[in-house]
Design a protein around this motif. Structure first.
Motif, short mmCIF file in Angstrom:
data_model
loop_
_atom_site.label_atom_id
_atom_site.label_comp_id
_atom_site.label_asym_id
_atom_site.label_seq_id
_atom_site.Cartn_x
_atom_site.Cartn_y
_atom_site.Cartn_z
N GLY A 9 -2.77 0.57 5.86
CA GLY A 9 -2.43 1.91 5.43
C GLY A 9 -3.47 2.96 5.79
N LYS A 10 -4.49 2.57 6.54
CA LYS A 10 -5.53 3.51 6.94
C LYS A 10 -5.00 4.44 8.04
N VAL A 11 -5.37 5.71 7.96
CA VAL A 11 -4.94 6.68 8.96
C VAL A 11 -5.65 6.40 10.28
N VAL A 12 -4.89 6.27 11.36
CA VAL A 12 -5.44 6.03 12.69
C VAL A 12 -5.54 7.34 13.46
N TRP A 13 -4.49 8.18 13.38
CA TRP A 13 -4.57 9.51 13.97
C TRP A 13 -3.63 10.47 13.24
N LYS A 14 -3.94 11.76 13.36
CA LYS A 14 -3.09 12.85 12.85
C LYS A 14 -3.00 13.91 13.93
N GLU A 15 -1.83 14.52 14.06
CA GLU A 15 -1.66 15.62 15.00
C GLU A 15 -0.81 16.72 14.35
N LYS A 16 -1.28 17.95 14.47
CA LYS A 16 -0.51 19.10 14.00
C LYS A 16 0.57 19.43 15.02
N VAL A 17 1.80 19.61 14.54
CA VAL A 17 2.94 19.87 15.42
C VAL A 17 3.32 21.35 15.42
N GLY A 18 3.13 22.03 14.30
CA GLY A 18 3.49 23.44 14.20
C GLY A 18 2.82 24.08 13.00
N ASP A 19 3.02 25.39 12.88
CA ASP A 19 2.42 26.18 11.80
C ASP A 19 3.37 26.19 10.61
N TYR A 20 3.00 25.48 9.55
CA TYR A 20 3.88 25.43 8.38
C TYR A 20 4.07 26.81 7.77
N TRP A 61 0.84 -1.19 0.00
CA TRP A 61 0.00 0.00 0.00
C TRP A 61 0.87 1.24 0.00
N LYS A 62 0.26 2.37 -0.31
CA LYS A 62 0.98 3.64 -0.36
C LYS A 62 0.10 4.72 0.25
N TYR A 63 0.71 5.60 1.05
CA TYR A 63 0.01 6.76 1.58
C TYR A 63 0.70 8.01 1.06
N GLU A 64 -0.08 8.91 0.42
CA GLU A 64 0.44 10.19 -0.04
C GLU A 64 -0.23 11.30 0.74
N HIS A 65 0.56 12.00 1.54
CA HIS A 65 -0.01 13.08 2.35
C HIS A 65 -0.36 14.26 1.45
N ARG A 66 -1.51 14.84 1.67
CA ARG A 66 -1.93 16.00 0.88
C ARG A 66 -1.26 17.24 1.45
N LEU A 67 -0.29 17.76 0.72
CA LEU A 67 0.47 18.92 1.19
C LEU A 67 -0.17 20.21 0.69
N PRO A 68 -0.27 21.22 1.54
CA PRO A 68 -0.83 22.50 1.12
C PRO A 68 0.18 23.30 0.31
N ASP A 69 -0.28 24.29 -0.41
CA ASP A 69 0.64 25.23 -1.04
C ASP A 69 1.33 26.04 0.06
N GLY A 70 2.57 26.43 -0.20
CA GLY A 70 3.24 27.31 0.73
C GLY A 70 4.10 26.64 1.78
N ILE A 71 4.33 25.30 1.66
CA ILE A 71 5.26 24.67 2.59
C ILE A 71 6.65 25.23 2.35
N ALA A 84 4.29 19.88 8.80
CA ALA A 84 4.40 19.81 10.27
C ALA A 84 3.25 19.07 10.92
N GLN A 85 2.92 17.90 10.38
CA GLN A 85 1.96 17.01 11.02
C GLN A 85 2.62 15.66 11.29
N LEU A 86 2.10 14.97 12.29
CA LEU A 86 2.44 13.57 12.51
C LEU A 86 1.26 12.73 12.06
N VAL A 87 1.55 11.64 11.34
CA VAL A 87 0.51 10.77 10.81
C VAL A 87 0.82 9.34 11.24
N ALA A 88 -0.18 8.68 11.84
CA ALA A 88 -0.05 7.28 12.23
C ALA A 88 -1.00 6.45 11.38
N LEU A 89 -0.45 5.39 10.77
CA LEU A 89 -1.25 4.54 9.89
C LEU A 89 -1.19 3.09 10.37
#
Length: 592
Positions: free
Chosen positions: A164-175, A119-129, A154-159
């Motif tokens: 490959g299903k997302v179990v939790w996400k946490e924001k760590v900082g302001d990108y 499986w593959k997970y592709e994180h959706r990145l916003p513009d402006g990183i 600046a997120q943590l992702v647990a799968l």
């Protein structure tokens, strides 16, 4: 007390039996014991560094100095797509699956035997990183049935490892303020340990501990003096003491955007229960704007895993004015004092500033500071009585305020360059030889200071630079160093910079990759090259090894990129012909 109905008793008994039958499957997840014992077990790789102490040593001997010549590819898998760029990830392997991160915040699960993508997970990145040094990621952590990694926004992702299903996400900082995550997390005493990236944007470095099963914060420890730490009790943040003393080494208010990013992650020593994190440069680069030592930048900080408090620190480059981030990994090891014969609990660190440091890992006392480069101009050595560098007169870039127009300070020639004697590329330590294997680089720079003011989301340097090679025939040098004496035992030169990590094994071997695309196996005692393989693109990642169905395997991620082609100045011209890529290569011994 009510009596339980017979039918209900039967259902409860059935449920209990089912739970007991399921218990072994639950134990198949990665445990704290698995992580602590990672360096001693052969069947998996469940932590960054092949063990939380970061030695990158394997006890396996099937592939050795005699058999390595028979090493051949077992399989290769491409990350595919157009998102190539730099691939700096270390794979982790458990229960027949390999988990590897890739550029642009992707994560792949692969069948470790066949190379088939599961499986593959592709994180959706916003513009402006705003990643400083390419869109890289260095790896994931395993815990229970989760695989956890950080992203460029600046997120943590647990799968879930299986689906490959997302179990939790946490924001760590302001990108938007420059925060990102590039380091591989580690697990220390049941806690997920992470740092932050973004020192070039004036973020505030810190180390966080979280519950790996939920992502919820346990404690946070800032690595810039003057900022408050917190521990979470009963769901509430409770102040846990200011890091250092406000304004003691940061006069004025620049400590509020002071950098000291913990962008290369951490190591953990269960024996002392200490987390060791290297900290980056103070912000801005222009050191004349921030008088003082600027704690805890360009340092090693030792943090109690339970409380999140700094137990000791050692500042490798006080008042850093050259961008000599001290983020390089602190590797725990034991050695005998050559004079007294006493066993010393130590840690080794090959710093970007060109010196190899040995500290007592229980209290931070400096035991040795040895140059591992041939040319260092900013300091002549270290005063062992104070632990401080002996600065070279006029070695610091000049103050723009001292010049007529105030726009550019005096230019100085400085070695090493700000990309460092050693950067993100991980070294290895062999308890068998007692040597550290350091992927070093010999280069220099012209550097000068400029006026600068902090603006959220903007580069916060206050300096200009041009990186230059020092030698016609090489920049990279793999060096074997004796930490007891500082002696360089052997070295292997490389034309291009070395930007990938190192693996060493009880088979008497050292494996490392080159930007030219070669994965090499050399004799750990002599450095003699015994094997190499051309992967087709540059290697800027560390190899790993494990046992699969009775066979020892070697794996490395390939794909040219990282900081060198982006920041390398004249040096980048040496490698601009290299092709990008993105693959995992796995090798095993050929059966005749």
């Amino acid at each position: 007390m009510h009596n339980t109905h017979p039918l209900r008793r039967s259902l409860l008994a059935t449920a209990l039996a089912a739970a007991l039958l399921a218990a072994p499957a639950a134990q198949a997840g990665v445990t704290d014991a698995d992580i602590v014992n990672d360096a001693k077990t052969n069947g998996d790789v469940v932590s960054f560094g092949l063990g939380t102490q970061g030695q990158r040593f394997s006890p396996m001997t099937q592939i050795n100095t005699k058999t390595v010549k028979n090493l051949v590819p077992a399989w290769s898998m491409s990350f595919g797509g157009e998102k190539q760029r730099g691939q700096e990830s270390q794979p982790v392997i458990h229960n027949g699956k390999m988990f590897v991160t890739a550029s642009y915040s992707r994560l792949f699960a692969i069948d470790a035997k066949s190379g088939k993508k599961l499986w593959k997970y592709e994180h959706r990145l916003p513009d402006g990183i705003m990643p400083c040094c390419d869109v890289i990621n260095r790896g994931a952590a395993l815990y229970g049935d989760l695989v956890i990694f950080g992203t460029l926004d600046a997120q943590l992702v647990a799968l879930n490892q299986n689906t490959g299903k997302v179990v939790w996400k946490e924001k760590v900082g302001d990108y938007a303020a420059g925060y990102s995550l590039t380091a591989a997390p580690i697990i220390a005493k049941g806690k997920l340990i992470t740092g932050v990236s973004g020192g070039e944007f004036g973020i505030v470095g810190r180390v966080d501990a979280r519950d790996p099963l939920t992502g919820k914060l346990v404690w946070t420890r800032p690595t810039v003096e003057g900022h408050m730490g917190y521990i979470v009790q009963n769901g509430e943040k409770v102040e846990n003491g200011i890091s250092g003393t406000t304004n003691a080494t940061w006069p004025g208010d620049l400590w509020q955007t002071g950098g000291a990013a913990t962008w290369n992650g951490a190591t953990y020593d269960p024996e002392t229960n200490l987390i060791f994190a290297g900290t980056g440069n103070p912000a801005p680069w222009n050191s004349h704007l921030r008088p003082g030592d600027n704690l805890f930048s360009s340092s090693t900080v030792a943090i109690d895993a339970d409380s999140g408090k700094i137990v000791w620190h050692y500042q490798n480059t006080p008042h850093d004015g050259w961008d000599f981030d001290g983020v390089n990994e602190f590797v725990s090891f034991d050695y005998k004092d050559p004079q007294t014969g006493k066993l010393i609990k130590a840690g080794g660190k090959a710093d970007r500033n060109g010196f190899f440091f040995v500290n007592d890992r229980t209290n931070g006392k400096l035991l040795g500071a040895y140059p591992f480069l041939k040319k260092i101009t900013w300091a002549t050595g270290y005063d062992m009585s104070t632990g401080r560098p002996i600065y070279t007169p006029d070695g610091r870039p000049g103050n723009p305020a001292d010049e007529g127009d105030g726009k550019k300070g005096k230019v100085v020639f400085s070695a090493p360059s700000f990309l460092g004697g050693k950067n993100q590329q991980q070294m290895a330590y062999s308890p068998q030889t007692g040597l550290f294997y350091i992927p070093a680089n010999e280069w220099a720079m012209d550097i000068w200071n400029e006026p600068v003011a902090y603006k959220k989301g903007a580069a916060y340097l206050g300096a200009g630079f041009t990186i230059k090679p020092l030698n016609d025939d090489h920049i990279g040098v793999l060096r074997a160093l004796d930490p007891a004496s500082g002696k360089i035992v052997w070295e292997n030169k490389n034309y291009a910079p070395l930007w990938g990590g190192v693996l060493t094994t009880a088979g008497g071997l050292v494996f490392y990759g080159t930007p030219e695309g070669y994965l090499k196996g050399v004799d750990a005692k002599t450095g003699k090259e015994l094997w190499s393989f051309q992967t087709g693109t540059g290697i800027v990642a560390p190899p790993v090894t494990w046992e699969q169905d009775g066979e020892q395997m070697i794996a490395v991620v390939t794909g040219w990129g990282g900081a060198v082609p982006l920041w390398g100045g004249d040096v980048a011209k040496r490698v601009n012909y290299l092709e990008q890529g993105g693959s995992v290569w796995v090798f095993k011994l050929h059966k005749s």
